[in-house]
Design a protein around this motif. Structure first.
Motif, PDB file in Angstrom:
ATOM      1  N   PRO A  87      16.262 -82.140 -96.649  1.00  0.00           N
ATOM      2  CA  PRO A  87      15.393 -83.227 -97.123  1.00  0.00           C
ATOM      3  C   PRO A  87      15.749 -83.740 -98.514  1.00  0.00           C
ATOM      4  CG  PRO A  87      14.078 -81.562 -96.028  1.00  0.00           C
ATOM      5  CD  PRO A  87      15.481 -80.997 -96.115  1.00  0.00           C
ATOM      6  N   ALA A  88      16.238 -82.856 -99.388  1.00  0.00           N
ATOM      7  CA  ALA A  88      16.586 -83.277-100.749  1.00  0.00           C
ATOM      8  C   ALA A  88      17.826 -84.152-100.803  1.00  0.00           C
ATOM      9  CB  ALA A  88      16.793 -82.051-101.633  1.00  0.00           C
ATOM     10  N   LEU A  89      18.619 -84.137 -99.728  1.00  0.00           N
ATOM     11  CA  LEU A  89      19.842 -84.938 -99.701  1.00  0.00           C
ATOM     12  C   LEU A  89      19.696 -86.063 -98.671  1.00  0.00           C
ATOM     13  CD1 LEU A  89      22.533 -82.133-100.160  1.00  0.00           C
ATOM     14  CD2 LEU A  89      21.586 -83.671-101.862  1.00  0.00           C
ATOM     15  N   ASP A  90      20.294 -85.925 -97.480  1.00  0.00           N
ATOM     16  CA  ASP A  90      20.241 -87.023 -96.513  1.00  0.00           C
ATOM     17  C   ASP A  90      19.010 -86.982 -95.606  1.00  0.00           C
ATOM     18  OD1 ASP A  90      22.551 -87.981 -97.557  1.00  0.00           O
ATOM     19  OD2 ASP A  90      23.868 -87.289 -95.952  1.00  0.00           O
ATOM     20  N   ASN A  91      18.332 -85.835 -95.564  1.00  0.00           N
ATOM     21  CA  ASN A  91      17.079 -85.707 -94.810  1.00  0.00           C
ATOM     22  C   ASN A  91      17.247 -86.119 -93.339  1.00  0.00           C
ATOM     23  OD1 ASN A  91      14.380 -85.072 -94.420  1.00  0.00           O
ATOM     24  ND2 ASN A  91      13.654 -87.094 -95.043  1.00  0.00           N
ATOM     25  N   ASP A  92      18.186 -85.488 -92.659  1.00  0.00           N
ATOM     26  CA  ASP A  92      18.440 -85.783 -91.248  1.00  0.00           C
ATOM     27  C   ASP A  92      17.818 -84.721 -90.352  1.00  0.00           C
ATOM     28  OD1 ASP A  92      19.837 -88.223 -91.173  1.00  0.00           O
ATOM     29  OD2 ASP A  92      21.669 -87.241 -91.866  1.00  0.00           O
ATOM     30  N   ASP A  93      17.285 -85.178 -89.224  1.00  0.00           N
ATOM     31  CA  ASP A  93      16.638 -84.275 -88.271  1.00  0.00           C
ATOM     32  C   ASP A  93      17.573 -83.774 -87.183  1.00  0.00           C
ATOM     33  OD1 ASP A  93      14.307 -84.645 -89.655  1.00  0.00           O
ATOM     34  OD2 ASP A  93      13.482 -86.123 -88.264  1.00  0.00           O
ATOM     35  N   ASP A 161      27.237 -90.325-104.638  1.00  0.00           N
ATOM     36  CA  ASP A 161      26.574 -90.932-103.483  1.00  0.00           C
ATOM     37  C   ASP A 161      25.056 -90.946-103.683  1.00  0.00           C
ATOM     38  OD1 ASP A 161      26.371 -92.062-100.920  1.00  0.00           O
ATOM     39  OD2 ASP A 161      26.197 -90.106 -99.962  1.00  0.00           O
ATOM     40  N   LEU A 162      24.508 -89.823-104.124  1.00  0.00           N
ATOM     41  CA  LEU A 162      23.065 -89.738-104.370  1.00  0.00           C
ATOM     42  C   LEU A 162      22.642 -90.681-105.495  1.00  0.00           C
ATOM     43  CD1 LEU A 162      22.535 -85.874-104.148  1.00  0.00           C
ATOM     44  CD2 LEU A 162      21.615 -87.571-102.570  1.00  0.00           C
ATOM     45  N   GLU A 163      23.426 -90.708-106.569  1.00  0.00           N
ATOM     46  CA  GLU A 163      23.078 -91.554-107.713  1.00  0.00           C
ATOM     47  C   GLU A 163      23.194 -93.041-107.397  1.00  0.00           C
ATOM     48  OE1 GLU A 163      25.444 -90.344-111.047  1.00  0.00           O
ATOM     49  OE2 GLU A 163      23.994 -88.781-111.621  1.00  0.00           O
ATOM     50  N   SER A 164      23.966 -93.365-106.342  1.00  0.00           N
ATOM     51  CA  SER A 164      24.200 -94.767-105.998  1.00  0.00           C
ATOM     52  C   SER A 164      23.184 -95.324-105.012  1.00  0.00           C
ATOM     53  CB  SER A 164      25.616 -94.922-105.410  1.00  0.00           C
ATOM     54  OG  SER A 164      26.595 -94.521-106.341  1.00  0.00           O
ATOM     55  N   LYS A 236      23.850 -87.755 -83.778  1.00  0.00           N
ATOM     56  CA  LYS A 236      22.992 -87.761 -84.959  1.00  0.00           C
ATOM     57  C   LYS A 236      22.307 -89.112 -85.064  1.00  0.00           C
ATOM     58  CE  LYS A 236      26.900 -88.947 -88.008  1.00  0.00           C
ATOM     59  NZ  LYS A 236      27.651 -88.553 -89.216  1.00  0.00           N
ATOM     60  N   SER A 237      21.270 -89.153 -85.871  1.00  0.00           N
ATOM     61  CA  SER A 237      20.486 -90.369 -85.993  1.00  0.00           C
ATOM     62  C   SER A 237      21.347 -91.508 -86.527  1.00  0.00           C
ATOM     63  CB  SER A 237      19.298 -90.136 -86.936  1.00  0.00           C
ATOM     64  OG  SER A 237      18.501 -89.069 -86.482  1.00  0.00           O
ATOM     65  N   ASN A 244      18.321 -94.772 -96.183  1.00  0.00           N
ATOM     66  CA  ASN A 244      18.474 -94.112 -97.483  1.00  0.00           C
ATOM     67  C   ASN A 244      19.111 -95.008 -98.537  1.00  0.00           C
ATOM     68  OD1 ASN A 244      17.395 -91.663 -96.541  1.00  0.00           O
ATOM     69  ND2 ASN A 244      19.363 -91.044 -95.702  1.00  0.00           N
ATOM     70  N   ASN A 245      19.281 -96.297 -98.203  1.00  0.00           N
ATOM     71  CA  ASN A 245      19.888 -97.255 -99.142  1.00  0.00           C
ATOM     72  C   ASN A 245      21.256 -96.793 -99.629  1.00  0.00           C
ATOM     73  OD1 ASN A 245      17.713 -99.207 -99.263  1.00  0.00           O
ATOM     74  ND2 ASN A 245      16.552 -97.656-100.386  1.00  0.00           N
ATOM     75  N   LYS A 246      22.065 -96.268 -98.689  1.00  0.00           N
ATOM     76  CA  LYS A 246      23.395 -95.768 -99.025  1.00  0.00           C
ATOM     77  C   LYS A 246      24.365 -96.929 -99.261  1.00  0.00           C
ATOM     78  CE  LYS A 246      23.020 -91.196 -98.347  1.00  0.00           C
ATOM     79  NZ  LYS A 246      23.385 -90.183 -99.346  1.00  0.00           N
TER      80      LYS A 246
END
Length: 295
Positions: A87-93, A161-164, A236-237, A244-246
């Motif tokens: 959840p703290a990163l890409d939060n994929d199920d 990636d996270l900061e962007s 995957k989803s 996530n606004n990647k």
């Protein structure tokens, strides 16, 4: 070349070796070993360990000699996926069509499972060679892999990636993310197989050039599949990058331009592979496979 048969034969070898190197589920504490095995055997394509083998074969080496290195690379790749899905990163199920590790075992065990796999990778690589079998080369390989996993490689790419997320970034930053987050481990996979198999500097230069092209190609196609892929095929989803606004190639360049860039990268990769002659045949087919893959 029958690429499906090539993959199948090498996957069978890798699967057996992974099972041998991993502690059994019954080993105490059972929960962590179940969590590790759950993700390792969740149906991966084993592309990175296959590339370790291909790097060895391209310079006249044996795929069996580099098997511990190939398995170590796969453990590292699996660790990165477990942590990416948190959840703290890409939060994929979902991952590979199955609930992600933290959905099954909880975030605490998922974090520890990733940590354990990263540690086990270096234990396996360092523990299966001795000086008469190239231990000096293994030290170099461990250094390369560690660098590819760290802040100068995969983790560095993940941080940017996270900061962007949710920000407009330039093309240079986008390439940094892709070349480090995804490309670093792919490039290292090919290099370490070749290094253990006594590649010449020229051979290593060719393989590195090829690997850098396909590392970026792989991620661009991944970005495209996140938009137009089928969850039944990707496992995957889809749409998570938008959610996530990647920053991705399709987001910045548009779908059509991103596809064109992928085609150019595949062509450039094949140009490198052609310098290897007959031993570069797999790499040529592999570039085409990456360009047209659906999962």
């Amino acid at each position: 070349m029958d690429l499906k048969q090539y993959f199948r034969e090498r996957r069978d070898i890798i699967e057996k070796a992974l099972d041998k190197f991993l502690p059994p589920e019954s080993e105490y504490p059972e929960i962590i070993h179940k969590a590790i095995r759950y993700s390792v055997f969740a149906g991966g394509k084993r592309l990175r360990p296959i590339l370790v083998m291909a790097g060895a074969e391209a310079v006249g080496g044996s795929i069996h000699d580099v098997l511990p290195i190939a398995c170590g690379i796969e453990f590292i790749h699996t660790y990165s996926l477990i942590h990416d899905d948190l959840p703290a990163l890409d939060n994929d199920d979902f991952r590979r069509g199955k609930p992600t590790n933290h959905k099954v075992f909880g975030e605490d065990i998922a974090i520890l499972a990733g940590d354990a796999l990263l540690t086990l990778a270096f234990e396996v690589i360092s523990g299966h060679y001795n000086r008469s079998k190239g231990f000096d080369k293994v030290l170099r390989i461990i250094n390369e892999i560690a660098r590819a996993c760290g802040t100068m490689g995969m983790i560095g790419g993940q941080v940017i990636d996270l900061e962007s997320e949710g920000r407009e970034i330039d093309f240079k930053t986008l390439d940094y993310i892709h070349n480090h987050k995804t490309g670093a481990l792919i490039t290292t996979s090919i290099r370490v197989g070749a290094i253990y198999s006594d590649a010449t500097e020229n051979q290593l230069e060719i393989l590195t050039g090829y690997a850098e092209k396909i590392g970026l190609l792989y991620q661009i196609v991944d970005d495209l599949l996140d938009i137009k892929g089928d969850i039944k095929k990707t496992g995957k989803s889809v749409g998570s990058d938008i959610k996530n606004n990647k920053s991705t190639y399709p987001a910045i360049y548009g779908l059509e331009k991103a596809q064109q860039i992928a085609c150019i990268l595949a062509g450039e990769a094949k140009d490198y592979a052609s310098n290897l002659g007959e031993k570069g045949k797999f790499f040529i087919h592999f570039a085409d496979y990456l360009l047209t893959r659906e999962s």
